[in-house]
Design a protein around this motif. Structure first.
Motif, short mmCIF file in Angstrom:
data_model
loop_
_atom_site.label_atom_id
_atom_site.label_comp_id
_atom_site.label_asym_id
_atom_site.label_seq_id
_atom_site.Cartn_x
_atom_site.Cartn_y
_atom_site.Cartn_z
N ARG A 190 0.79 -1.31 -0.30
CA ARG A 190 0.22 -0.19 -0.03
C ARG A 190 0.99 1.21 0.03
N ASN A 191 0.50 2.26 -0.78
CA ASN A 191 1.13 3.32 -0.81
C ASN A 191 0.88 4.26 0.40
N GLU A 192 1.63 4.52 1.24
CA GLU A 192 1.41 5.27 2.49
C GLU A 192 1.25 6.58 2.24
N ASN A 193 1.72 7.02 1.16
CA ASN A 193 1.73 8.58 0.85
C ASN A 193 0.53 8.85 -0.31
N ALA A 194 -0.20 8.05 -0.50
CA ALA A 194 -1.18 8.33 -1.55
C ALA A 194 -2.31 9.18 -0.77
N THR A 195 -2.64 9.30 0.12
CA THR A 195 -3.67 10.22 0.75
C THR A 195 -3.13 11.40 0.72
N ALA A 196 -1.83 11.78 1.17
CA ALA A 196 -1.04 13.04 1.04
C ALA A 196 -1.01 13.56 -0.35
N ASN A 197 -0.66 12.69 -1.22
CA ASN A 197 -0.08 13.08 -2.82
C ASN A 197 -1.68 13.48 -3.34
N GLU A 198 -2.75 12.72 -2.87
CA GLU A 198 -4.03 12.99 -3.40
C GLU A 198 -4.53 14.36 -2.87
N ALA A 199 -4.45 14.65 -1.51
CA ALA A 199 -4.69 15.85 -1.12
C ALA A 199 -4.17 17.06 -1.69
N GLU A 200 -2.74 16.93 -2.32
CA GLU A 200 -1.99 17.94 -2.75
C GLU A 200 -2.51 17.93 -4.25
N ASP A 201 -2.90 17.03 -4.88
CA ASP A 201 -3.46 17.20 -6.34
C ASP A 201 -4.87 17.79 -6.35
#
Length: 202
Positions: free
Chosen positions: A177-188
């Protein structure tokens, strides 16, 4: 009672004849044939490095050697555990009532790689199991076609084509699982998708 799959579900014994579902039977097969200048079929062979022997294809697959590179008979082979102790043999489950567990979650089946699939022909099917299979429930039992050193989980389910047993092997890996997915999605989400467009409002 034949040499098929026999399961015990809540005291109800059900038995099935089984036919292996093979890709060739479903889709047919293609075979590439190499011929010589006279149109005769050629056979594959391996020439040893020293050029003294020509080995037919497949002959090394059934050759067993010990540490001294001496040939061992297949019947003399013995499976051992990590401690070197001989492992007990597991009898075939065909024709022997085995416990049927379930209904199980579909994810349990998806955690296995399908090794083989059998179409089941009900010879005796308990009423409870029949109703649950028709409802789409999945069940699990153990399966060992012939005597060996291990058995495998088998999943019994039904669809509009019939009743099937899927013999599986645990995948034994965890999904990443990509642990940074949520942060990246928020930035996007914060980014303006038209930020790089030219401004014609002047």
């Amino acid at each position: 009672m034949g040499r098929g799959i026999v399961v015990d579900y809540g005291g109800e014994v059900s038995s099935f004849g089984l036919t292996k579902v093979e890709r060739e039977k479903l889709y047919g097969r293609r075979k590439k044939v190499v011929v010589d200048e006279n149109g005769q079929d050629c056979s594959q062979a391996i020439l040893t490095r020293d050029g003294t022997a020509l080995l037919p294809a497949g002959c090394t697959a059934s050759l067993y050697l010990n540490d001294a590179f001496e040939v061992c008979e297949r019947g003399d082979l013995q499976a051992v555990g990590l401690d070197g102790a001989p492992l007990p043999e597991v009898e075939s489950t065909l024709g022997v009532p085995t416990q049927l567990d379930g209904p199980i979650e579909a994810s349990r089946l998806l955690d296995h790689i399908a090794k083989s699939v059998y179409e089941l022909d009900p010879e005796e099917l308990g009423q409870t199991l029949r109703e649950l299979l028709e409802k789409g429930d999945i069940f699990e039992t153990r399966f060992n076609y012939r005597k060996g050193y291990d058995d495998s989980p088998a999943f019994i389910l039904q669809n509009e084509e019939g009743i099937f047993a899927i013999v599986g092997e645990p995948t034994e890996f965890e999904y990443l699982r990509n642990e940074n997915a949520t942060a990246n999605e928020a930035e996007d989400e914060d980014e303006d998708p038209f930020d790089d467009d030219l401004d014609f409002s002047f």
